[in-house]
Every structure is written in C-alpha cells, then in structure tokens.
Design an enzyme around this catalytic site. Structure first.
Site, mmCIF file in Angstrom:
data_model
loop_
_atom_site.group_PDB
_atom_site.id
_atom_site.type_symbol
_atom_site.label_atom_id
_atom_site.label_comp_id
_atom_site.label_asym_id
_atom_site.label_seq_id
_atom_site.Cartn_x
_atom_site.Cartn_y
_atom_site.Cartn_z
ATOM 1 N N ARG A 71 -48.073 70.278 50.443
ATOM 2 C CA ARG A 71 -48.123 68.825 50.645
ATOM 3 C C ARG A 71 -49.539 68.408 51.015
ATOM 4 N NH1 ARG A 71 -42.711 67.568 52.052
ATOM 5 N NH2 ARG A 71 -41.448 68.782 50.603
ATOM 6 N N HIS A 72 -49.899 67.205 50.604
ATOM 7 C CA HIS A 72 -51.201 66.656 50.968
ATOM 8 C C HIS A 72 -51.212 66.345 52.460
ATOM 9 C CE1 HIS A 72 -54.792 64.142 50.940
ATOM 10 N NE2 HIS A 72 -55.030 64.547 49.702
ATOM 11 N N ALA A 73 -52.352 66.561 53.100
ATOM 12 C CA ALA A 73 -52.429 66.357 54.545
ATOM 13 C C ALA A 73 -52.455 64.895 54.942
ATOM 14 C CB ALA A 73 -53.679 67.044 55.087
ATOM 15 N N ARG A 97 -43.483 61.225 57.177
ATOM 16 C CA ARG A 97 -43.368 62.008 55.952
ATOM 17 C C ARG A 97 -42.051 62.766 55.859
ATOM 18 N NH1 ARG A 97 -48.643 64.925 55.953
ATOM 19 N NH2 ARG A 97 -47.954 65.379 53.835
#
Length: 395
Positions: free
Chosen positions: A223-225, A278
């Site tokens: 996952r993108h930070a 998220r």
C-alpha cells in the site's frame, strides 16, 4: 543516434554493461575489453551449454577484445585503443583502474577530450568509497530495503538488481550529457556514478516523507504510505491494483463499488483524511471485490475511469500484446539459445526507427580484427596478444 561514437568498456557484470548496452542500442560502437578468462557475467545466471542468458542479453551489440592489463603489451594496446575512442567506462573498485594504468589521469593524457565514467558502489570519494559493494549492499544502505516489505515483516530486497540497473541508467544519461557538452565546448569530462547515490535519487517519496515528517519512513507492504486506496487488494481469485490519488478519482471509485455516499463523507474528503481512515476504505473495497474475479474488478473500475490493473507475472508481461506492439523486445540471434528477445533501450525517438540488435560477442571474438587495425602496435605485439594466432594470419 550515437553512430560514430566509440566506447571502450572496461566494465563487467551488470551496472557498466547495462549502461553500454543502452548506448549500443543507439548505435555506439562499444568495444568490451575483458580479461583473458572473460567477464564474470559469462558464467552467471542461467547457463546452457556453457553460455549465460544474462550475458547474452546485457552485452548485446558489442565487440569483445581480451587483454590482460597486467601485461605491458596488453596495457599498451588498451591505451592505444582508448586514443581512438570518445568514451571510457569502468566499474572497478575506486583506485583499481589507476593501479592498472587506465585511470582517468592516465587516459586523459592520451585523449584530452575523453569522456570517462566510473561506476562504483559508493563513489570515488567519501568514507565508504573503498568498500566493496554489490546490488544487495546498495539496496540495504540506501534505505530502499527498509521501506520494502510488509509492515510487520523484515526489510526486503526489490525483486531485481535495481541498484546496478539504476547506476547504469544514470551513467548512460551522464555520458550522453557529457558528449553533448563536448560537442559544444570541445571539453571532456570525468563522471563519478555511485550505486548508492543512484538508488537514493530514485526514492523521492521516501525522501519527502523523511524531510516533511522528521522520522524515517518504514514499510507499508503493498500500500502507498500517503494515500488510500492505492496499492494491492484481494479479489476472489487473486489480487488487483487500484491507484486513487485525488478526490475526483475517489468519487468515481466510491460510486463504482456502491458507496457513492463516501464522496461527501468528511472522513474521506482529502488525501490526508483518507489515509487516516485507510482501514475502513480497504475493508469495504475488498468486501466488494470478494465475490468478483480480478478481471471483473479491473473491467468495472476501468469503465469508471479509475486506474486499476491485474498483477502480471514476468511471463505475462513479456508475452503481452502491448509489449509486442510497442516493440519492447527485439530478436537477438544466438547459437545456443536460438533466438532470444532482448529489451531494447526503452526510449522511442520520433523519426528514428528502432534498432536491429546484434548478438553478444564470444569471448575475445574481435581481438584480432581490432588489434590488426590499431595504429602503433607492431606484429610481435599483435602475435603475443592473440593466442593461437601468428603475425599476419588473416581473420
């Protein structure tokens, strides 16, 4: 594009040879100077009947001369060869090229406008410069491994030799720039390219996070930070990718998965708020995808103009119709492997046709022909430097 440019390539294994393969693709005349036993890459990777696929792909389009640079006649031949060239590249540990007599100061005296490129693990100066390095060490010390892998798992290597390759790419960029500078000014240049520097330069997001937040970023898995949803998610039969980086894309995604209410929910109104929430977004997205196959998920999301894709393995990427139509690979004749497909340098220059790639050379295959045409060598030297040949023997 680089026709008429001669490159003497003292490099071996991957970083330097990757650089010169890209330049050979563009028409440069690359002469690979190998020790008598050959580049170590000739015996690395997948070997069949004594031939390496790795070597065949990475050393396409070059010529090979075998010279033992510890032999005075061989060193003299190498220096005379440099005098006919535009570029020299080497990737020895700092100090080794100078000890061999092919350092920049030695060769600049022969060719004042020479472009000379050194590739090493940590560069030519700095407290780490004398350390030996391989790709794995550069990955480990650049910070790249620390941000790669699952959040609750150990640091992980990237799946290919990205330190070597990135250094090779930056070296090709630097050489091309130095040649442009020379064409305008007549001046040569010395280029110092480090694998560590190259990898650090390829981490703009991690560098931004560290400088903006004051703490070293850590692993976030697939996952993108800094945004959500952006990364890998599970469907019924596998995993898919979603890349949502702004409010408009998020609204499209929300409607596509039956959560149009999200578009006006303050918890999801910005990149920052979506990142803070998220877990809820990811759970809802995977619940929607749980009874759908990857193909159906991707088709639905693309129809809604949400960036999405399946996750291809290497075979699927190589065999894809897209790569075929783009001309990513070119046939490369080989005696052992029949016809290989080599990934030609990836830049498409409008108005210039893609190249016709030639096979990697056999060890020392061009020694006789190149030394025969090299001014300043006598017949005795030529004979000594061509095992099994005698002076005047035709090729």
């Amino acid at each position: 594009m680089l026709g008429g440019i001669r490159i003497i390539d003292f490099s071996r294994v991957l970083a330097g040879p990757y650089c010169t393969a890209m330049l050979a693709d563009l028409g440069a005349d690359v002469i690979k100077v190998e020790p008598p036993q050959g580049d170590d890459q000739r015996m690395m990777g997948v070997i069949r009947d004594g031939e390496s696929v790795n070597f065949a792909l990475i050393n396409r389009g070059k010529k090979s001369v075998c010279l033992d640079l510890k032999d005075p006649d061989a060193l003299d031949a190498a220096r005379k060869l440099v005098a006919t060239a535009d570029v020299v590249i080497e990737n020895f540990r700092p100090g080794v090229a100078a000890r061999l007599g092919i350092g920049y100061d030695d060769l600049r005296a022969l060719k004042p406008d020479l472009v000379y490129c050194s590739i090493s693990g940590f560069g030519q100066k700095g407290p780490l410069s004398r350390r030996p390095s391989y790709d794995v060490i550069a990955q480990a010390m650049s910070g790249l491994m620390s941000i790669t892998g699952a959040a609750d798992g150990p640091p992980m290597l990237v799946g290919d030799s990205v330190a070597d390759v990135s250094a090779g790419i930056f070296a090709a960029f630097g050489i091309s720039t130095a040649l442009f500078h020379r064409a305008r000014t007549g001046e040569g240049r010395y280029l110092d390219v480090a694998m560590l520097d190259s990898l650090i330069a390829m981490m703009p997001t991690a560098l931004s996070r560290y400088q903006g937040q004051g703490v070293a970023p850590m692993r976030h898995g697939n996952r993108h930070a800094l945004t959500e949803p952006f990364g890998t998610y599970a469907a019924r039969d596998g995993h898919f990718i979603v890349a949502v980086a702004n409010n408009q894309l998020f609204a499209r995604l929300a409607e596509a998965i039956g959560r149009a209410d999200w578009a006006t929910d303050p918890r999801f109104s910005s990149v920052q708020s979506r990142t803070a929430n998220r877990a809820e977004i990811a759970a809802a997205l995977e619940a929607w995808a749980a009874d759908r196959n990857v193909d159906e998920v991707v088709t639905t999301l693309l129809a809604a103009q949400v960036p999405s894709s399946p996750i291809w393995d290497v075979a699927e990427a190589v065999e894809s119709e897209h790569c075929a139509q783009r001309g990513v690979f070119r046939p490369l004749a080989h005696d052992v492997f029949d016809t290989l497909r080599a990934p030609e340098q990836p830049v498409h220059f409008a108005g210039s046709p893609r190249g016709v790639l030639t096979r990697a050379p056999a060890r020392g295959a061009d020694t006789e022909a190149i030394l025969r045409d090299l001014p300043g060598l006598n017949d005795t030297q030529r004979s000594r430097l061509n095992p099994g040949k005698t002076a005047g023997t035709p090729s």
